[in-house]
Scaffold this motif. Structure first.
Motif, PDB file in Angstrom:
ATOM      1  N   GLU A  40       3.769   9.241 -21.251  1.00  0.00           N
ATOM      2  CA  GLU A  40       2.565   9.816 -21.258  1.00  0.00           C
ATOM      3  C   GLU A  40       2.383  10.100 -19.718  1.00  0.00           C
ATOM      4  OE1 GLU A  40       2.688   6.705 -22.766  1.00  0.00           O
ATOM      5  OE2 GLU A  40       3.057   7.984 -24.660  1.00  0.00           O
ATOM      6  N   LEU A  41       1.681  11.339 -19.450  1.00  0.00           N
ATOM      7  CA  LEU A  41       1.441  11.624 -18.141  1.00  0.00           C
ATOM      8  C   LEU A  41       0.222  10.843 -17.314  1.00  0.00           C
ATOM      9  CD1 LEU A  41       1.732  13.892 -15.735  1.00  0.00           C
ATOM     10  CD2 LEU A  41       0.174  15.534 -16.998  1.00  0.00           C
ATOM     11  N   ALA A  42      -0.694  10.473 -17.989  1.00  0.00           N
ATOM     12  CA  ALA A  42      -1.804  10.100 -17.586  1.00  0.00           C
ATOM     13  C   ALA A  42      -1.684   9.012 -16.557  1.00  0.00           C
ATOM     14  CB  ALA A  42      -3.038   9.471 -18.528  1.00  0.00           C
ATOM     15  N   PRO A  43      -0.606   8.047 -16.580  1.00  0.00           N
ATOM     16  CA  PRO A  43      -0.748   6.972 -15.612  1.00  0.00           C
ATOM     17  C   PRO A  43      -0.050   7.279 -14.522  1.00  0.00           C
ATOM     18  CG  PRO A  43       0.240   6.108 -18.071  1.00  0.00           C
ATOM     19  CD  PRO A  43      -0.128   7.644 -17.843  1.00  0.00           C
ATOM     20  N   THR A  44       0.645   8.439 -14.135  1.00  0.00           N
ATOM     21  CA  THR A  44       1.057   8.829 -13.016  1.00  0.00           C
ATOM     22  C   THR A  44      -0.046   9.682 -12.259  1.00  0.00           C
ATOM     23  OG1 THR A  44       3.422   9.491 -13.828  1.00  0.00           O
ATOM     24  CG2 THR A  44       2.413  10.777 -11.732  1.00  0.00           C
ATOM     25  N   LEU A  45      -0.797  10.250 -13.133  1.00  0.00           N
ATOM     26  CA  LEU A  45      -1.945  10.935 -12.203  1.00  0.00           C
ATOM     27  C   LEU A  45      -3.277   9.961 -12.023  1.00  0.00           C
ATOM     28  CD1 LEU A  45      -2.521  14.013 -14.929  1.00  0.00           C
ATOM     29  CD2 LEU A  45      -1.098  13.917 -13.152  1.00  0.00           C
ATOM     30  N   ASP A  46      -3.190   8.907 -12.595  1.00  0.00           N
ATOM     31  CA  ASP A  46      -4.064   7.978 -12.248  1.00  0.00           C
ATOM     32  C   ASP A  46      -3.811   7.081 -10.991  1.00  0.00           C
ATOM     33  OD1 ASP A  46      -5.760   8.442 -14.538  1.00  0.00           O
ATOM     34  OD2 ASP A  46      -4.885   6.743 -15.552  1.00  0.00           O
ATOM     35  N   PHE A  47      -2.346   6.910 -10.900  1.00  0.00           N
ATOM     36  CA  PHE A  47      -1.778   6.181  -9.933  1.00  0.00           C
ATOM     37  C   PHE A  47      -1.949   6.927  -8.359  1.00  0.00           C
ATOM     38  CE2 PHE A  47       1.974   4.356  -7.298  1.00  0.00           C
ATOM     39  CZ  PHE A  47       1.342   3.245  -7.046  1.00  0.00           C
ATOM     40  N   GLY A  48      -1.792   8.258  -8.653  1.00  0.00           N
ATOM     41  CA  GLY A  48      -1.927   9.114  -7.526  1.00  0.00           C
ATOM     42  C   GLY A  48      -3.244   8.928  -6.914  1.00  0.00           C
ATOM     43  N   CYS A  49      -4.140   9.291  -7.994  1.00  0.00           N
ATOM     44  CA  CYS A  49      -5.545   9.160  -7.404  1.00  0.00           C
ATOM     45  C   CYS A  49      -6.027   7.889  -6.735  1.00  0.00           C
ATOM     46  CB  CYS A  49      -6.543   9.419  -8.777  1.00  0.00           C
ATOM     47  SG  CYS A  49      -6.682  11.171  -9.450  1.00  0.00           S
ATOM     48  N   ARG A  50      -5.570   6.869  -7.348  1.00  0.00           N
ATOM     49  CA  ARG A  50      -5.766   5.460  -6.895  1.00  0.00           C
ATOM     50  C   ARG A  50      -5.160   5.348  -5.156  1.00  0.00           C
ATOM     51  NH1 ARG A  50      -2.649  -0.016  -8.550  1.00  0.00           N
ATOM     52  NH2 ARG A  50      -3.319  -1.400  -6.771  1.00  0.00           N
ATOM     53  N   LEU A  51      -3.951   5.916  -5.224  1.00  0.00           N
ATOM     54  CA  LEU A  51      -3.369   6.006  -3.716  1.00  0.00           C
ATOM     55  C   LEU A  51      -4.144   6.500  -3.003  1.00  0.00           C
ATOM     56  CD1 LEU A  51       0.618   6.573  -4.882  1.00  0.00           C
ATOM     57  CD2 LEU A  51      -0.818   4.580  -3.992  1.00  0.00           C
ATOM     58  N   ALA A  52      -4.659   7.969  -3.083  1.00  0.00           N
ATOM     59  CA  ALA A  52      -5.411   8.791  -2.325  1.00  0.00           C
ATOM     60  C   ALA A  52      -6.622   8.032  -1.847  1.00  0.00           C
ATOM     61  CB  ALA A  52      -5.759   9.955  -2.984  1.00  0.00           C
ATOM     62  N   ALA A  53      -7.334   7.418  -2.892  1.00  0.00           N
ATOM     63  CA  ALA A  53      -8.415   6.766  -2.785  1.00  0.00           C
ATOM     64  C   ALA A  53      -8.438   5.657  -1.547  1.00  0.00           C
ATOM     65  CB  ALA A  53      -9.102   5.971  -4.227  1.00  0.00           C
ATOM     66  N   ARG A  54      -7.207   5.028  -1.450  1.00  0.00           N
ATOM     67  CA  ARG A  54      -7.060   3.791  -0.732  1.00  0.00           C
ATOM     68  C   ARG A  54      -6.467   4.288   0.702  1.00  0.00           C
ATOM     69  NH1 ARG A  54      -6.478  -1.361  -2.020  1.00  0.00           N
ATOM     70  NH2 ARG A  54      -5.113  -1.603  -0.302  1.00  0.00           N
ATOM     71  N   GLY A  55      -6.143   5.693   0.770  1.00  0.00           N
ATOM     72  CA  GLY A  55      -5.713   6.150   1.979  1.00  0.00           C
ATOM     73  C   GLY A  55      -4.266   6.067   2.282  1.00  0.00           C
ATOM     74  N   THR A  56      -3.617   5.570   1.267  1.00  0.00           N
ATOM     75  CA  THR A  56      -2.036   5.592   1.096  1.00  0.00           C
ATOM     76  C   THR A  56      -1.220   6.968   1.352  1.00  0.00           C
ATOM     77  OG1 THR A  56      -2.049   3.590  -0.052  1.00  0.00           O
ATOM     78  CG2 THR A  56      -0.126   4.718   0.301  1.00  0.00           C
ATOM     79  N   GLU A  57      -0.515   6.970   2.319  1.00  0.00           N
ATOM     80  CA  GLU A  57       0.149   8.317   2.237  1.00  0.00           C
ATOM     81  C   GLU A  57       1.130   8.749   1.145  1.00  0.00           C
ATOM     82  OE1 GLU A  57       3.262  10.908   5.580  1.00  0.00           O
ATOM     83  OE2 GLU A  57       2.684   8.780   5.773  1.00  0.00           O
ATOM     84  N   ILE A  58       1.185   9.962   0.690  1.00  0.00           N
ATOM     85  CA  ILE A  58       2.076  10.198  -0.485  1.00  0.00           C
ATOM     86  C   ILE A  58       2.898  11.563  -0.148  1.00  0.00           C
ATOM     87  CG2 ILE A  58       2.020  11.018  -2.690  1.00  0.00           C
ATOM     88  CD1 ILE A  58      -0.881  10.085  -3.115  1.00  0.00           C
ATOM     89  N   TRP A  59       3.979  11.265  -0.326  1.00  0.00           N
ATOM     90  CA  TRP A  59       5.154  12.646  -0.543  1.00  0.00           C
ATOM     91  C   TRP A  59       5.220  12.730  -2.000  1.00  0.00           C
ATOM     92  CZ3 TRP A  59       9.793  12.175   3.360  1.00  0.00           C
ATOM     93  CH2 TRP A  59       9.103  12.182   4.781  1.00  0.00           C
ATOM     94  N   VAL A  60       4.905  14.078  -2.573  1.00  0.00           N
ATOM     95  CA  VAL A  60       5.249  14.385  -3.880  1.00  0.00           C
ATOM     96  C   VAL A  60       6.598  14.935  -3.906  1.00  0.00           C
ATOM     97  CG1 VAL A  60       4.252  15.616  -5.580  1.00  0.00           C
ATOM     98  CG2 VAL A  60       2.725  14.444  -4.428  1.00  0.00           C
ATOM     99  N   ARG A  61       7.272  14.553  -5.140  1.00  0.00           N
ATOM    100  CA  ARG A  61       8.629  15.328  -5.533  1.00  0.00           C
ATOM    101  C   ARG A  61       8.340  15.905  -6.889  1.00  0.00           C
ATOM    102  NH1 ARG A  61      12.776  10.660  -3.564  1.00  0.00           N
ATOM    103  NH2 ARG A  61      13.206  11.504  -1.429  1.00  0.00           N
ATOM    104  N   PHE A  62       8.753  16.958  -6.945  1.00  0.00           N
ATOM    105  CA  PHE A  62       8.748  17.820  -8.123  1.00  0.00           C
ATOM    106  C   PHE A  62      10.263  18.280  -8.405  1.00  0.00           C
ATOM    107  CE2 PHE A  62       8.281  21.793 -10.510  1.00  0.00           C
ATOM    108  CZ  PHE A  62       7.810  21.521 -11.544  1.00  0.00           C
ATOM    109  N   VAL A  63      10.805  17.909  -9.530  1.00  0.00           N
ATOM    110  CA  VAL A  63      12.051  18.468 -10.075  1.00  0.00           C
ATOM    111  C   VAL A  63      12.169  19.754 -10.591  1.00  0.00           C
ATOM    112  CG1 VAL A  63      14.359  18.001 -11.291  1.00  0.00           C
ATOM    113  CG2 VAL A  63      13.038  16.330 -10.068  1.00  0.00           C
TER     114      VAL A  63
END
Length: 297
Positions: free
Chosen positions: A198-221
């Motif tokens: 399912e997709l939802a856990p990935t989306l939730d984790f990304g939002c959690r990272l952003a809320a904590r201020g953790t830098e993110i690099w996104v990869r899309f194949v």
């Protein structure tokens, strides 16, 4: 618990640290690569290994490599852990899907190797990246390695699908400088087709990272006929743009480099006839991300 009971538990539960009920992949036990050179393999017996894995003292390691301009800034020591809950159709390391295909390596042994490269990291602005497989299949081991790396003053990153983001504790996030987040689709059905999950856990984790201020690099194949639909890409781009800490998006063109590994493992490869995306398609998708104000490569 006595030794007999511990042995029985190990026999019944097996090695995985995170139980997901994922069926085993059929095929050979043979790994297509043996990338743990330079690291001493643990000689603990099965019961002791099981206890050490639960404590985070021992991990199942597929391989490691020293690379530049890949998996994060600077020169990185990238470790590939074994075990993954996803079954991505385009996976180029299917030999990392099962934890049993890795080698038992202690956190202290791995940290010793990491320590040797600290001068290189300091010069290049690099550090440690824990990849897989899926590193969050072994959260206790990852937590221990991240803590040890931060005590050495080393930049840290994990490369994750985010599907097991709930297993990444706040303490682990405190020890992470960067998360490479693989957002494989913006459409639920496409994500299920690509990964089996399912997709939802990935989306939730990304939002959690952003809320904590953790830098993110996104990869899309980018896979022709699978993830390239305009609306699917738009959904990914809109989601990524909503994450305030994303500093980079990497559009990764699909390739056939892992196909032989699937054959060697006796696994059916469904994308055998899928071509690499054309330069025009890659340019279109990158422009969709840039249109959302994202720095894209």
């Amino acid at each position: 618990m006595n030794a007999t009971a511990a042995q029985r538990e190990a026999d019944e539960v097996g090695a995985p640290v995170v139980e997901l009920g994922v069926p085993l992949v059929g095929g050979s036990n043979h790994r297509s690569t043996a990338g743990t050179a330079g690291l001493d393999v643990s000689e603990a017996d099965r019961v002791e290994r099981f206890a050490q894995m639960r404590a985070g003292e021992l991990g199942s390691l597929h391989s490691w490599e020293l690379v530049t301009a890949v998996d994060g800034p600077g020169t990185r020591l990238t470790t590939f852990l074994s075990g993954c809950p996803l079954r991505c159709l385009y996976c180029h390391n299917p030999d990392t899907m099962e934890m049993r295909r890795g080698e038992p390596i202690t956190a202290d042994e791995l940290l010793g190797r990491i320590r040797r490269y600290r001068p290189i990291f300091e010069v290049t602005g690099g550090g440690l990246t824990i990849s897989g497989g899926e590193p969050l299949m072994q959260p206790a081991f990852v937590a221990r390695v991240l803590r040890g790396a931060k005590e050495l003053g080393i930049h840290t990153a994990i490369d994750t699908s985010g599907y097991l983001g709930a297993h990444c504790t706040d303490a682990m996030l405190d020890d992470l400088d960067l998360v490479l987040l693989d957002v494989k689709s913006g459409d639920e059905e496409t994500y299920k087709r690509v990964t089996g999950r399912e997709l939802a856990p990935t989306l939730d984790f990304g939002c959690r990272l952003a809320a904590r201020g953790t830098e993110i690099w996104v990869r899309f194949v980018l896979v022709p006929g699978l993830t390239d639909d305009v609306e699917n890409v738009e959904r990914v781009a809109a989601y990524v743009a909503s994450l305030s800490t994303v500093t980079r998006v990497e559009v990764l063109p699909f390739h056939q480099m892992g196909r032989d590994k699937w054959d060697a493992l006796g696994m059916r490869y469904e994308l055998d006839e899928t071509p690499a995306p054309s330069p025009e398609l890659v340019a279109r998708v990158r422009e969709q991300f840039r249109a959302q104000g994202l720095t894209t490569y």
